[in-house]
Design a protein around this motif. Structure first.
Motif, PDB file in Angstrom:
ATOM      1  N   ASP A 278       0.829  -1.204   0.000  1.00  0.00           N
ATOM      2  CA  ASP A 278       0.000   0.000   0.000  1.00  0.00           C
ATOM      3  C   ASP A 278       0.866   1.259   0.000  1.00  0.00           C
ATOM      4  O   ASP A 278       0.694   2.158  -0.826  1.00  0.00           O
ATOM      5  N   SER A 279       1.827   1.313   0.928  1.00  0.00           N
ATOM      6  CA  SER A 279       2.684   2.496   1.026  1.00  0.00           C
ATOM      7  C   SER A 279       3.601   2.613  -0.186  1.00  0.00           C
ATOM      8  O   SER A 279       3.870   3.720  -0.671  1.00  0.00           O
ATOM      9  N   GLU A 280       4.062   1.466  -0.696  1.00  0.00           N
ATOM     10  CA  GLU A 280       4.941   1.490  -1.870  1.00  0.00           C
ATOM     11  C   GLU A 280       4.207   1.974  -3.118  1.00  0.00           C
ATOM     12  O   GLU A 280       4.756   2.729  -3.920  1.00  0.00           O
ATOM     13  N   LYS A 281       2.957   1.549  -3.294  1.00  0.00           N
ATOM     14  CA  LYS A 281       2.164   1.981  -4.456  1.00  0.00           C
ATOM     15  C   LYS A 281       1.936   3.490  -4.409  1.00  0.00           C
ATOM     16  O   LYS A 281       2.052   4.184  -5.424  1.00  0.00           O
ATOM     17  N   LEU A 282       1.593   3.995  -3.227  1.00  0.00           N
ATOM     18  CA  LEU A 282       1.341   5.430  -3.088  1.00  0.00           C
ATOM     19  C   LEU A 282       2.613   6.225  -3.382  1.00  0.00           C
ATOM     20  O   LEU A 282       2.587   7.230  -4.105  1.00  0.00           O
ATOM     21  N   LYS A 283       3.734   5.745  -2.841  1.00  0.00           N
ATOM     22  CA  LYS A 283       5.017   6.414  -3.058  1.00  0.00           C
ATOM     23  C   LYS A 283       5.402   6.386  -4.529  1.00  0.00           C
ATOM     24  O   LYS A 283       5.867   7.405  -5.085  1.00  0.00           O
ATOM     25  N   ALA A 284       5.197   5.251  -5.192  1.00  0.00           N
ATOM     26  CA  ALA A 284       5.563   5.121  -6.605  1.00  0.00           C
ATOM     27  C   ALA A 284       4.747   6.070  -7.479  1.00  0.00           C
ATOM     28  O   ALA A 284       5.284   6.707  -8.401  1.00  0.00           O
ATOM     29  N   MET A 285       3.454   6.190  -7.185  1.00  0.00           N
ATOM     30  CA  MET A 285       2.613   7.109  -7.969  1.00  0.00           C
ATOM     31  C   MET A 285       3.035   8.558  -7.758  1.00  0.00           C
ATOM     32  O   MET A 285       3.025   9.358  -8.692  1.00  0.00           O
ATOM     33  N   GLU A 286       3.448   8.864  -6.523  1.00  0.00           N
ATOM     34  CA  GLU A 286       3.895  10.232  -6.244  1.00  0.00           C
ATOM     35  C   GLU A 286       5.222  10.508  -6.957  1.00  0.00           C
ATOM     36  O   GLU A 286       5.418  11.592  -7.525  1.00  0.00           O
ATOM     37  N   GLU A 287       6.127   9.545  -6.949  1.00  0.00           N
ATOM     38  CA  GLU A 287       7.417   9.718  -7.623  1.00  0.00           C
ATOM     39  C   GLU A 287       7.265   9.868  -9.135  1.00  0.00           C
ATOM     40  O   GLU A 287       8.073  10.537  -9.787  1.00  0.00           O
TER      41      GLU A 287
END
Length: 328
Positions: A276-285
């Motif tokens: 969950d946190s990785e997906k959110l971070k990846a979309m932000e990056e």
């Protein structure tokens, strides 16, 4: 001799689908709506491995993936009846037909934060609900997966209570969702999930709420690129096991199933919360969205508390809510 053979055949036919398929072996059937890469499927595979490591006898598993045996609501009914499915991960909403208390697990702001969520699950804070589900549905909750954190998806930055005031937003159909977001001064309305994208795009609403996986899958970031980290819900997805099947198993295997369920649930939580946190971070990056910490989250918890208590009272779960709140 023919009578003996007929009696054996009749006895074998009476066995539940997931219990012993042969008199000298045990075969258990699981179900997942998803494929190999989903956290739920991985948690169930881990469960199977752990049971196999623990139990010395002859037990095999058949995991039906990609909705082969229907949807989660079907799995729960099958487990309750003791047919077709012996174990599965199921949303609490699908248990509500049997247990009035079950939906409490999905109530917004039930958990203060991810640390509190983990402690509640590790310290058996949901035990009264599990007991009610077992009593009314004959399904044991042997572990708890989940871990997706739900935040606001907005077409503009929302950081404070003032920003949130009167915010037109989509909520799910359960009445508690509307009541909670009314209490925190947003303007919630129930809209079908597949209409959310267009509703934000056309200005019918300014916001919705979801986990990172949903934001990614539905491309909500295209119309709501501002993610307000209200962290208003952290999902709990129990691993259920048919009580009727459980009672047919040798005691040693029952113990292994319960032990493996708890460990597999923890494993599933680690996977899903990390994803969950990785997906959110990846979309932000990638520049698809921007996240914002909600600066007055304590105020959200304060405003939600009376609604939570009233809802728990309606469900007959006041003591359970108090038990959860008391865990530090």
């Amino acid at each position: 001799m023919k009578r003996v053979i007929a009696a054996i055949a009749l006895a074998a036919a009476a066995l539940p689908f997931g219990a012993a398929q042969a008199l000298d072996a045990i075969e258990l059937h699981g179900a997942s709506q998803f494929g190999d890469e989903h956290a739920f499927t991985k948690a169930l595979v881990k469960f199977e491995e752990l049971v196999g490591d623990c139990y010395d006898g002859d037990v095999t598993f058949v995991l039906h993936k990609n909705s082969e045996l229907g949807l989660e609501k079907d799995y729960f009914n099958f487990m309750s009846q003791g047919v077709s499915v012996d174990y599965a991960i199921v949303s609490p909403s699908h248990m509500s037909t049997y247990s009035k208390m079950a939906p409490l697990m999905d109530m917004p702001f039930l958990f203060r934060d991810i640390d509190h969520w983990n402690k509640v699950l590790e310290q058996d804070g949901l035990a009264p609900i599990a007991e009610d589900v077992s009593k009314r549905a004959d399904v044991e909750l042997i572990g708890y997966a989940g871990g997706g954190t739900r935040n606001l998806i907005v077409n503009r930055p929302v950081r404070t209570m003032e920003d949130l005031k009167g915010l037109p937003m989509r909520v799910m159909g359960a009445p508690i969702q509307t009541r909670i977001f009314d209490a925190v001064n947003a303007a919630p309305s129930v809209i079908a999930y597949d209409e959310v994208y267009n509703a934000i795009q056309t200005g019918v609403i300014d916001a919705a709420e979801n986990e990172a996986a949903g934001i990614e899958q539905m491309k909500f970031y295209e119309v709501g690129p501002h993610i307000s980290k209200t962290q208003h819900a952290i999902t709990v997805r129990p691993i259920g096991f048919s009580g009727k099947t459980m009672r047919r198993l040798p005691e040693a295997l029952q113990a292994c199933v319960r032990e493996a369920g708890a460990e597999a649930g923890k494993y599933g939580r680690e996977i899903e919360s990390t994803q969950d946190s990785e997906k959110l971070k990846a979309m932000e990056e990638k520049g698809l969205l921007t996240t914002y910490d909600f600066e007055e989250r304590e105020k959200l918890l304060e405003l939600a508390e009376p609604v939570k208590r009233a809802y728990a009272e309606e469900l007959g779960a006041t003591e359970t809510l108090e038990r959860i709140n008391a865990i530090q």
